[in-house]
Motif scaffolding. Sequence first.
Motif, mmCIF file in Angstrom:
data_model
loop_
_atom_site.group_PDB
_atom_site.id
_atom_site.type_symbol
_atom_site.label_atom_id
_atom_site.label_comp_id
_atom_site.label_asym_id
_atom_site.label_seq_id
_atom_site.Cartn_x
_atom_site.Cartn_y
_atom_site.Cartn_z
ATOM 1 N N CYS A 1 0.816 -1.197 0.000
ATOM 2 C CA CYS A 1 0.000 0.000 0.000
ATOM 3 C C CYS A 1 0.858 1.259 0.000
ATOM 4 O O CYS A 1 0.540 2.220 -0.683
ATOM 5 C CB CYS A 1 -0.931 -0.021 1.194
ATOM 6 S SG CYS A 1 -2.234 -1.269 1.074
ATOM 7 N N ASN A 2 1.939 1.223 0.797
ATOM 8 C CA ASN A 2 2.810 2.397 0.868
ATOM 9 C C ASN A 2 3.401 2.748 -0.491
ATOM 10 O O ASN A 2 3.475 3.922 -0.847
ATOM 11 C CB ASN A 2 3.942 2.171 1.876
ATOM 12 C CG ASN A 2 3.460 2.190 3.297
ATOM 13 O OD1 ASN A 2 2.411 2.741 3.606
ATOM 14 N ND2 ASN A 2 4.216 1.557 4.190
ATOM 15 N N SER A 3 3.805 1.734 -1.249
ATOM 16 C CA SER A 3 4.434 2.002 -2.545
ATOM 17 C C SER A 3 3.456 2.595 -3.550
ATOM 18 O O SER A 3 3.870 3.192 -4.543
ATOM 19 C CB SER A 3 5.061 0.726 -3.109
ATOM 20 O OG SER A 3 4.072 -0.234 -3.378
ATOM 21 N N HIS A 4 2.168 2.469 -3.296
ATOM 22 C CA HIS A 4 1.143 3.037 -4.179
ATOM 23 C C HIS A 4 0.470 4.264 -3.565
ATOM 24 O O HIS A 4 -0.518 4.768 -4.104
ATOM 25 C CB HIS A 4 0.083 1.983 -4.512
ATOM 26 C CG HIS A 4 0.616 0.872 -5.354
ATOM 27 N ND1 HIS A 4 0.970 1.016 -6.676
ATOM 28 C CD2 HIS A 4 0.886 -0.418 -5.049
ATOM 29 C CE1 HIS A 4 1.426 -0.115 -7.141
ATOM 30 N NE2 HIS A 4 1.394 -1.010 -6.179
ATOM 31 N N LEU A 6 -1.230 4.493 -0.777
ATOM 32 C CA LEU A 6 -2.533 4.177 -0.176
ATOM 33 C C LEU A 6 -2.408 4.053 1.339
ATOM 34 O O LEU A 6 -1.415 3.546 1.849
ATOM 35 C CB LEU A 6 -3.073 2.861 -0.746
ATOM 36 C CG LEU A 6 -3.256 2.813 -2.259
ATOM 37 C CD1 LEU A 6 -3.641 1.418 -2.697
ATOM 38 C CD2 LEU A 6 -4.298 3.821 -2.700
ATOM 39 N N SER A 7 -3.415 4.518 2.029
ATOM 40 C CA SER A 7 -3.477 4.403 3.485
ATOM 41 C C SER A 7 -4.795 3.738 3.864
ATOM 42 O O SER A 7 -5.772 4.413 4.183
ATOM 43 C CB SER A 7 -3.375 5.782 4.139
ATOM 44 O OG SER A 7 -2.170 6.414 3.789
ATOM 45 N N PRO A 8 -4.841 2.420 3.822
ATOM 46 C CA PRO A 8 -6.114 1.734 4.087
ATOM 47 C C PRO A 8 -6.503 1.780 5.558
ATOM 48 O O PRO A 8 -5.649 1.881 6.438
ATOM 49 C CB PRO A 8 -5.826 0.303 3.656
ATOM 50 C CG PRO A 8 -4.359 0.145 3.879
ATOM 51 C CD PRO A 8 -3.765 1.487 3.544
ATOM 52 N N HIS A 9 -7.787 1.717 5.800
ATOM 53 C CA HIS A 9 -8.320 1.542 7.147
ATOM 54 C C HIS A 9 -8.580 0.042 7.293
ATOM 55 O O HIS A 9 -9.518 -0.484 6.701
ATOM 56 C CB HIS A 9 -9.610 2.339 7.342
ATOM 57 C CG HIS A 9 -10.280 2.075 8.651
ATOM 58 N ND1 HIS A 9 -9.781 2.560 9.834
ATOM 59 C CD2 HIS A 9 -11.375 1.359 8.960
ATOM 60 C CE1 HIS A 9 -10.570 2.147 10.814
ATOM 61 N NE2 HIS A 9 -11.537 1.418 10.313
ATOM 62 N N ILE A 10 -7.723 -0.644 8.026
ATOM 63 C CA ILE A 10 -7.811 -2.102 8.127
ATOM 64 C C ILE A 10 -8.902 -2.478 9.120
ATOM 65 O O ILE A 10 -8.869 -2.089 10.279
ATOM 66 C CB ILE A 10 -6.451 -2.698 8.531
ATOM 67 C CG1 ILE A 10 -5.422 -2.360 7.456
ATOM 68 C CG2 ILE A 10 -6.566 -4.208 8.741
ATOM 69 C CD1 ILE A 10 -4.002 -2.722 7.806
ATOM 70 N N ILE A 30 -13.298 -3.773 0.642
ATOM 71 C CA ILE A 30 -12.327 -4.324 -0.300
ATOM 72 C C ILE A 30 -11.473 -5.343 0.438
ATOM 73 O O ILE A 30 -11.059 -5.115 1.581
ATOM 74 C CB ILE A 30 -11.447 -3.209 -0.889
ATOM 75 C CG1 ILE A 30 -12.298 -2.293 -1.760
ATOM 76 C CG2 ILE A 30 -10.288 -3.785 -1.682
ATOM 77 C CD1 ILE A 30 -11.553 -1.092 -2.300
ATOM 78 N N ALA A 31 -11.193 -6.459 -0.214
ATOM 79 C CA ALA A 31 -10.362 -7.501 0.386
ATOM 80 C C ALA A 31 -9.279 -7.914 -0.596
ATOM 81 O O ALA A 31 -9.485 -7.914 -1.801
ATOM 82 C CB ALA A 31 -11.218 -8.706 0.752
#
Length: 81
Positions: A1-4, A6-10, A30-31
């Motif tokens: 995610c970091n390389s794209h 993105l900061s997902p809420h897990i 999203i999974a």
Amino acid sequence: CNSHGLSPHICAEVDDMAMLRLLARDSGDIALLPAVVVQDELLNGTLQLYAELPDIAEQFFAVTLQRHFGLGILDELLSQS
């Protein structure tokens, strides 16, 4: 995610593919999981494939006990690794 960027809420971290399948199908979130786990849901339109990540791989390990009578198919499978 970091390389794209993105900061997902897990919401969950799951090790069981059957549970991950249910969460992907029923949560609306999203999974990230192998498409083979949800192939029926992808085919019938319950789930959608948004992206493929070819650089991600999963490793499987086999733990066996020594047996008095060997299982030829198991020996063949384990010798391929």
